[in-house]
Design an enzyme around this catalytic site. Structure first.
Site, short mmCIF file in Angstrom:
data_model
loop_
_atom_site.label_atom_id
_atom_site.label_comp_id
_atom_site.label_asym_id
_atom_site.label_seq_id
_atom_site.Cartn_x
_atom_site.Cartn_y
_atom_site.Cartn_z
N ASP A 290 72.46 9.37 38.44
CA ASP A 290 73.27 10.58 38.61
C ASP A 290 72.28 11.73 38.79
O ASP A 290 71.06 11.57 38.65
CB ASP A 290 74.21 10.81 37.43
CG ASP A 290 75.37 11.73 37.83
OD1 ASP A 290 75.28 12.35 38.91
OD2 ASP A 290 76.35 11.83 37.08
C1 BGC Z 1 77.83 14.21 39.14
C2 BGC Z 1 78.11 13.05 40.05
C3 BGC Z 1 77.94 13.47 41.48
C4 BGC Z 1 76.53 14.00 41.67
C5 BGC Z 1 76.24 14.43 43.07
C6 BGC Z 1 76.50 14.86 39.46
O1 BGC Z 1 76.30 16.03 38.73
O2 BGC Z 1 77.87 13.78 37.81
O3 BGC Z 1 79.40 12.56 39.83
O4 BGC Z 1 78.17 12.39 42.32
O5 BGC Z 1 76.36 15.13 40.82
O6 BGC Z 1 76.94 15.54 43.43
#
Ligand code: BGC
Length: 748
Positions: A290
């Protein structure tokens, strides 16, 4: 004849051209041969580059300390140090960026473009939690297929969805992204959404990502990014099944979560990634971190520095570093000095490359960047029509005491509250590329639905929920000529999504003042509640008899609302999360265990003192999981099982009769639950095991039947082994998790 010669000559020239090309660029070799050839040509740095995913657009997370900046990113790209971009969208930008990768790097390896297409790209569908309230898997598949079509036409290869985090925490802003509190329902949506996004992975589809692995929805107290501390038994039985369903449906990628599991950050968890995901479930696709989660293992106190974080991540089975840069800056050295075996690096790189081959990017790197296709695909009329159906299908009728709804051609309507006129708030934080300008407000929806009605709007309450005292007079005056008042309350759209945890999920004081001012006029009041999570509505429910929960309906929100209010669409949705009666109850969910001293609301007196209850608030939620009304009414009867007992290889047919006792044709969502009465370890008081949507014309009955195989009576032990224990079960079928008929079943 001449033509054939020309053709042969062209083919010959073509194959000559391929013959001169390196094997990895030559489509006559298998992907495996091409990947091996390419790998053999790559430096260690270039390999690490493929594991590096860089943000190229709006920030969907905090900026990181070692961020190279825009120029630095272009430089890295040219050096072959970027495998994928996120948040670069649209054919123009993606094409320009792809050209650098293909034409200006040593090996010309194309990029993967990723974006959070959560519930639509340009045509925004209802938030996934709302869509889950429709219990309509085919509709979810269609919605995600449309999202994929628009996203891929806009240059994207990959979406970070579906989010499959079971959660019992309405304080957590991200419940909007999932399908609620139940693992079975969530798992069904996992399959549907993976199928919809990926299809056959042609250029009208995108790679999907199941996230956030694992148990991110269990963050303590619903506080974003908070500690998760749960038993392995709960992990296997509640939290893991939806991710597993997505893997079984062929999801291409998996995303780590921010939380810890057993004290280990998920991104570095050998247990979660290597042991569960890869070894036990056989997933051999890409695991992406993530946002900066590899680097955040330092903050967790799990890694002493970037170098250790990168080693721990890749050794645990994770592959691609989104934004933290720890792999980019340290991994090559760790491979060179033997701390990370080359074979481990190669495996991770192969997973990235094989996605690129699978999409055909080595043969036509520009096939997703067709501006004309982008123009004709986004917001296509059929996409908007589907989004409108989907919005209406997700609206959940909580109360309709006097049968005030549907509103058939009211002569005059008074509409109250900022949310009725807000284009902004029908979209949430994860709105993709949805534009506010393209959305239909409630007011617009009503005007289009009732062109002959005299519709007056008074804002009364602003976006921050503050009531304008002058509005009382205006409301009183306007109400005089109004047949009905429609009052909108809730939470503004941007309060749904990541980093949007709330401690108070009740309507604001200002919204309540507005509702009471409306009630004081003596006119019938319809309350519309708009939010990305269940709110605490105890006071509203006590004082108002007509309540429609509209969730956040996306681009066509206003039309969806009007379709339901008018009765053009008979509501059928049922909530996928329990609605708490008070914040103090949270977590409150239907599939809880019995305690040694269980309590049921309504049982008072000395015999009910030493029991599991609050002294000041009820035990039961305001609305249980699976609850929702319709303009039709249904009567359930004759629950029958084809057998009283079954063995482990058998199944039982469960039938129930449902009568539509109203004058209106309707669709009923029928739910089947079980309870394993005695088990070691113990089982929940109810577990959803099946459901169906059945159309029942007015006044008619339908017999609904479910096949319940013994395997659905099984569960996991704390090590993930399947247990199927003999003994007595209850089988329940009903309208919601609380209102059910029951029968006995024995497993021999
Ligand atoms: C979120 C994810 C997301 C990623 C990219 C993160 O902060 O938890 O769900 O896919 O950012 O935007």
């Amino acid at each position: 004849m001449k033509k054939i010669h020309l053709l042969l000559a062209a083919i010959f020239t073509c194959s000559m051209a391929f013959a001169q090309q390196p094997v990895y660029k030559n489509p006559s070799y298998s992907s495996q041969e091409r990947i091996n050839d390419l790998l053999a040509r790559m430096t260690i740095e270039e390999k690490v580059g493929q594991l590096n995913q860089v943000n190229g657009g709006v920030l969907t997370g905090p900026s990181v300390a070692n961020d190279p900046g825009a120029q630095g990113k272009v430089q890295l790209l040219k050096e072959g140090m970027v495998g994928s971009f996120l948040n670069v969208v649209g054919t123009e930008q993606t094409l320009a960026t792809q050209k650098i990768a293909v034409e200006q790097t040593r090996l010309g390896i194309p990029l993967l473009f990723a974006f959070d297409v959560i519930h639509g790209y340009k045509t925004v569908f209802p938030i996934p939690l709302a869509e889950a309230a429709s219990w309509d898997l085919e509709a979810a598949e269609r919605a995600t297929a449309i999202a994929a079509k628009e996203a891929s036409a806009a240059g994207l290869h990959w979406t970070f969805a579906p989010m499959m985090d079971v959660s019992r925490e309405p304080r957590w802003g991200r419940v909007m992204e999932g399908s609620g509190e139940d693992p079975y329902l969530q798992a069904k949506f996992a399959e549907a959404r993976v199928k919809g996004f990926q299809g056959n992975l042609d250029e009208n589809h995108v790679l999907a990502t199941v996230k956030h692995f694992a148990a991110y929805g269990a963050a303590e107290a619903g506080k974003e990014y908070n500690t998760v501390d749960l038993s392995r038994y709960a992990l296997w039985n509640y939290y893991l099944p939806p991710y597993k369903a997505a893997v079984e449906a062929g999801v291409a990628t998996v995303m780590n979560s921010f939380n810890i599991m057993d004290g280990v950050p998920s991104s570095g968890s050998d247990f979660l990634v290597n042991q569960v995901l890869r070894d036990k479930w056989g997933f051999n696709g890409l695991v992406v971190s993530d946002w900066a989660s590899f680097g955040e293992m330092i903050n967790h106190g799990y890694s002493k520095d970037a170098k250790e974080a990168a080693i721990q991540s890749i050794m645990a089975g994770s592959d691609m570093d989104m934004e933290s840069g720890v792999m980019r800056t340290t991994l090559a050295e760790s491979v060179k000095n033997g701390e990370v075996p080359m074979a481990v690096l190669d495996e991770a790189v192969k997973r990235v490359l094989s996605l690129k081959f699978q999409l055909g990017l080595f043969d036509d790197p520009y096939k997703y960047h067709d501006a004309a296709k982008e123009r004709r695909t986004l917001l296509a009329a059929e996409h908007l029509a589907e989004a409108r159906k989907s919005a209406a299908a997700s609206m959940t009728l909580l109360k309709n005491d006097q049968g005030l709804l549907p509103l058939q051609n009211p002569k005059s309507i008074l509409v109250l509250g900022h949310l009725a006129e807000s284009q902004e708030d029908v979209l949430d934080f994860w709105k993709g590329q949805g534009d506010h300008a393209n959305t239909v407000t409630i007011l617009e929806g009503l005007k289009a639905k009732y062109p002959a009605s005299d519709i007056t709007f008074i804002q009364a309450v602003n976006r921050d929920g503050i009531f304008d005292q002058n509005a009382v007079k205006q409301i009183n005056k306007a109400a005089k000529k109004a047949e009905v008042v429609i009052a909108t309350i809730g939470l503004f759209g941007d309060l749904a999504g990541e980093a949007r945890s709330l401690g108070d999920i009740s309507p604001s004081d200002g919204q309540m003042t507005m509702l009471h001012a409306a009630k004081a006029t003596g006119k019938p009041v319809v309350v519309l509640v708009q939010a990305g999570r269940p709110m605490v509505l105890t006071e509203v429910v006590r004082d108002f008899g007509t309540i429609l929960y509209t969730w956040i309906g996306g681009t066509q929100h206003g039309h969806g609302v009007a379709d339901v209010l008018s009765g053009d669409v008979n509501p059928s949705a049922k909530t996928a999360m329990s609605f708490p009666a008070a914040v103090g109850q949270i977590p409150v969910y239907y599939n809880h265990y019995n305690t040694g001293r269980p309590h049921q609301d309504g049982n008072e007196g000395p015999a009910h003192f030493w029991v599991s209850r609050y002294r000041d608030i009820p035990n039961e939620p305001l609305f249980p999981f699976g609850y929702g009304l319709s303009y039709s009414t249904y009567e359930y009867s004759d629950l029958k099982l084809s057998k009283k007992s079954i063995n482990q290889n058998e199944s039982v047919t469960v039938t129930v009769n449902i009568k539509n006792t109203s004058q209106v044709d309707g669709t009923e969502i029928v739910q089947l639950y079980i309870r394993d009465l005695v088990a070691q370890p113990i089982r929940p008081v109810k577990e959803l095991k099946d459901f169906t949507r059945v159309d029942i014309p007015a006044g008619q009955s339908r017999t609904v039947s479910f096949e319940l195989p013994a395997t659905k009576l099984s569960f996991y032990d704390e090590n993930g082994n399947t247990l199927l224990q003999k003994g007595a079960f209850k089988v329940f079928v009903g309208k919601n998790s609380d209102d059910v008929l029951e029968a006995d079943l024995e497993l021999k």
